[in-house]
Write a protein that holds these residues in place. Structure first.
Motif, mmCIF file in Angstrom:
data_model
loop_
_atom_site.group_PDB
_atom_site.id
_atom_site.type_symbol
_atom_site.label_atom_id
_atom_site.label_comp_id
_atom_site.label_asym_id
_atom_site.label_seq_id
_atom_site.Cartn_x
_atom_site.Cartn_y
_atom_site.Cartn_z
ATOM 1 N N ILE A 127 0.823 -1.216 0.000
ATOM 2 C CA ILE A 127 0.000 0.000 0.000
ATOM 3 C C ILE A 127 0.856 1.265 0.000
ATOM 4 C CG2 ILE A 127 -1.833 1.222 1.254
ATOM 5 C CD1 ILE A 127 -2.423 -1.576 2.563
ATOM 6 N N ALA A 128 2.055 1.171 0.536
ATOM 7 C CA ALA A 128 2.933 2.332 0.681
ATOM 8 C C ALA A 128 3.102 3.143 -0.603
ATOM 9 C CB ALA A 128 4.286 1.897 1.239
ATOM 10 N N PRO A 129 3.353 2.504 -1.761
ATOM 11 C CA PRO A 129 3.520 3.297 -2.986
ATOM 12 C C PRO A 129 2.260 4.080 -3.373
ATOM 13 C CG PRO A 129 4.384 1.086 -3.304
ATOM 14 C CD PRO A 129 3.650 1.088 -1.997
ATOM 15 N N LEU A 130 1.085 3.540 -3.051
ATOM 16 C CA LEU A 130 -0.162 4.252 -3.356
ATOM 17 C C LEU A 130 -0.273 5.560 -2.593
ATOM 18 C CD1 LEU A 130 -2.712 1.285 -3.142
ATOM 19 C CD2 LEU A 130 -1.873 2.386 -5.219
ATOM 20 N N LEU A 131 0.266 5.561 -1.373
ATOM 21 C CA LEU A 131 0.147 6.730 -0.507
ATOM 22 C C LEU A 131 1.404 7.596 -0.496
ATOM 23 C CD1 LEU A 131 -1.609 5.016 2.515
ATOM 24 C CD2 LEU A 131 -2.660 6.387 0.722
ATOM 25 N N GLY A 132 2.472 7.075 -1.067
ATOM 26 C CA GLY A 132 3.717 7.834 -1.102
ATOM 27 C C GLY A 132 4.383 7.933 0.261
ATOM 28 N N ILE A 133 4.189 6.897 1.094
ATOM 29 C CA ILE A 133 4.812 6.868 2.417
ATOM 30 C C ILE A 133 5.454 5.502 2.631
ATOM 31 C CG2 ILE A 133 3.281 8.608 3.422
ATOM 32 C CD1 ILE A 133 1.627 6.356 4.665
ATOM 33 N N GLN A 134 6.242 5.390 3.688
ATOM 34 C CA GLN A 134 6.922 4.137 4.008
ATOM 35 C C GLN A 134 5.931 3.124 4.579
ATOM 36 O OE1 GLN A 134 10.215 3.485 3.391
ATOM 37 N NE2 GLN A 134 10.177 5.485 2.377
ATOM 38 N N ALA A 135 6.289 1.852 4.479
ATOM 39 C CA ALA A 135 5.433 0.768 4.961
ATOM 40 C C ALA A 135 5.126 0.900 6.453
ATOM 41 C CB ALA A 135 6.071 -0.585 4.668
ATOM 42 N N ASN A 136 6.119 1.303 7.254
ATOM 43 C CA ASN A 136 5.865 1.437 8.688
ATOM 44 C C ASN A 136 4.874 2.569 8.968
ATOM 45 O OD1 ASN A 136 7.712 3.432 8.073
ATOM 46 N ND2 ASN A 136 8.899 3.192 9.947
ATOM 47 N N ALA A 137 4.874 3.594 8.135
ATOM 48 C CA ALA A 137 3.895 4.675 8.274
ATOM 49 C C ALA A 137 2.499 4.185 7.887
ATOM 50 C CB ALA A 137 4.294 5.877 7.432
ATOM 51 N N VAL A 138 2.422 3.295 6.906
ATOM 52 C CA VAL A 138 1.130 2.697 6.525
ATOM 53 C C VAL A 138 0.598 1.871 7.691
ATOM 54 C CG1 VAL A 138 -0.037 1.062 4.991
ATOM 55 C CG2 VAL A 138 1.633 2.662 4.056
ATOM 56 N N ALA A 139 1.463 1.086 8.318
ATOM 57 C CA ALA A 139 1.043 0.265 9.455
ATOM 58 C C ALA A 139 0.517 1.145 10.583
ATOM 59 C CB ALA A 139 2.193 -0.610 9.939
ATOM 60 N N ALA A 140 1.187 2.240 10.862
ATOM 61 C CA ALA A 140 0.732 3.159 11.909
ATOM 62 C C ALA A 140 -0.599 3.800 11.524
ATOM 63 C CB ALA A 140 1.791 4.230 12.169
ATOM 64 N N LEU A 141 -0.733 4.180 10.270
ATOM 65 C CA LEU A 141 -1.978 4.770 9.784
ATOM 66 C C LEU A 141 -3.121 3.760 9.870
ATOM 67 C CD1 LEU A 141 -3.448 7.159 8.477
ATOM 68 C CD2 LEU A 141 -2.649 6.331 6.261
ATOM 69 N N ALA A 142 -2.851 2.511 9.541
ATOM 70 C CA ALA A 142 -3.871 1.463 9.626
ATOM 71 C C ALA A 142 -4.328 1.283 11.066
ATOM 72 C CB ALA A 142 -3.333 0.150 9.061
ATOM 73 N N TYR A 143 -3.395 1.327 12.002
ATOM 74 C CA TYR A 143 -3.745 1.219 13.416
ATOM 75 C C TYR A 143 -4.666 2.373 13.820
ATOM 76 C CZ TYR A 143 -3.399 1.335 18.461
ATOM 77 O OH TYR A 143 -3.711 1.377 19.789
ATOM 78 N N ARG A 144 -4.283 3.580 13.438
ATOM 79 C CA ARG A 144 -5.107 4.760 13.776
ATOM 80 C C ARG A 144 -6.461 4.695 13.081
ATOM 81 N NH1 ARG A 144 -0.108 7.149 12.960
ATOM 82 N NH2 ARG A 144 -0.757 8.091 11.019
ATOM 83 N N ALA A 145 -6.496 4.178 11.874
ATOM 84 C CA ALA A 145 -7.763 4.056 11.144
ATOM 85 C C ALA A 145 -8.690 3.058 11.829
ATOM 86 C CB ALA A 145 -7.504 3.635 9.694
ATOM 87 N N ARG A 146 -8.147 1.925 12.270
ATOM 88 C CA ARG A 146 -8.971 0.942 12.987
ATOM 89 C C ARG A 146 -9.500 1.533 14.289
ATOM 90 N NH1 ARG A 146 -4.918 -2.360 11.043
ATOM 91 N NH2 ARG A 146 -3.792 -2.311 13.026
ATOM 92 N N GLU A 147 -8.648 2.243 15.000
ATOM 93 C CA GLU A 147 -9.073 2.878 16.250
ATOM 94 C C GLU A 147 -10.121 3.953 15.975
ATOM 95 O OE1 GLU A 147 -9.510 3.747 20.240
ATOM 96 O OE2 GLU A 147 -8.709 1.988 19.237
ATOM 97 N N GLY A 148 -9.932 4.721 14.913
ATOM 98 C CA GLY A 148 -10.911 5.745 14.535
ATOM 99 C C GLY A 148 -12.259 5.136 14.181
ATOM 100 N N LEU A 149 -12.229 4.016 13.473
ATOM 101 C CA LEU A 149 -13.471 3.328 13.121
ATOM 102 C C LEU A 149 -14.163 2.826 14.388
ATOM 103 C CD1 LEU A 149 -15.387 2.237 10.931
ATOM 104 C CD2 LEU A 149 -13.979 0.159 10.902
ATOM 105 N N ARG A 150 -13.386 2.265 15.293
ATOM 106 C CA ARG A 150 -13.962 1.774 16.545
ATOM 107 C C ARG A 150 -14.613 2.912 17.334
ATOM 108 N NH1 ARG A 150 -13.055 1.035 21.858
ATOM 109 N NH2 ARG A 150 -11.136 2.217 21.916
#
Length: 75
Positions: A47-70
């Protein structure tokens, strides 16, 4: 639908509506990350290339997105 994929097909229609509203309330970037990680099962490195960020930043964003959804769902 996204609702069924995220929380399971056993949800009633009211729960599905609540999940849809919660998902729609998220910023587009978080929706995108949730879709790719949770629905499509893609890895952060994919997913990182789609967003123009590093993979670890995608993982952090995914965590925040799941928490935001919750949080949005609980409200």
């Amino acid at each position: 639908s996204v609702n069924e994929v995220l929380l399971g097909a056993a949800m009633d229609s009211e729960d599905q509506k609540m999940v849809a509203v919660a998902f729609a309330s998220l910023p587009a970037r978080r929706q995108l990350v949730l879709w790719h990680t949770e629905v499509e099962g893609r890895q952060p490195a994919e997913i990182a290339p789609l967003l123009g960020i590093q993979a670890n930043a995608v993982a952090a964003l995914a965590y925040r997105a799941r928490e935001g959804l919750r949080q949005a769902y609980l409200q």
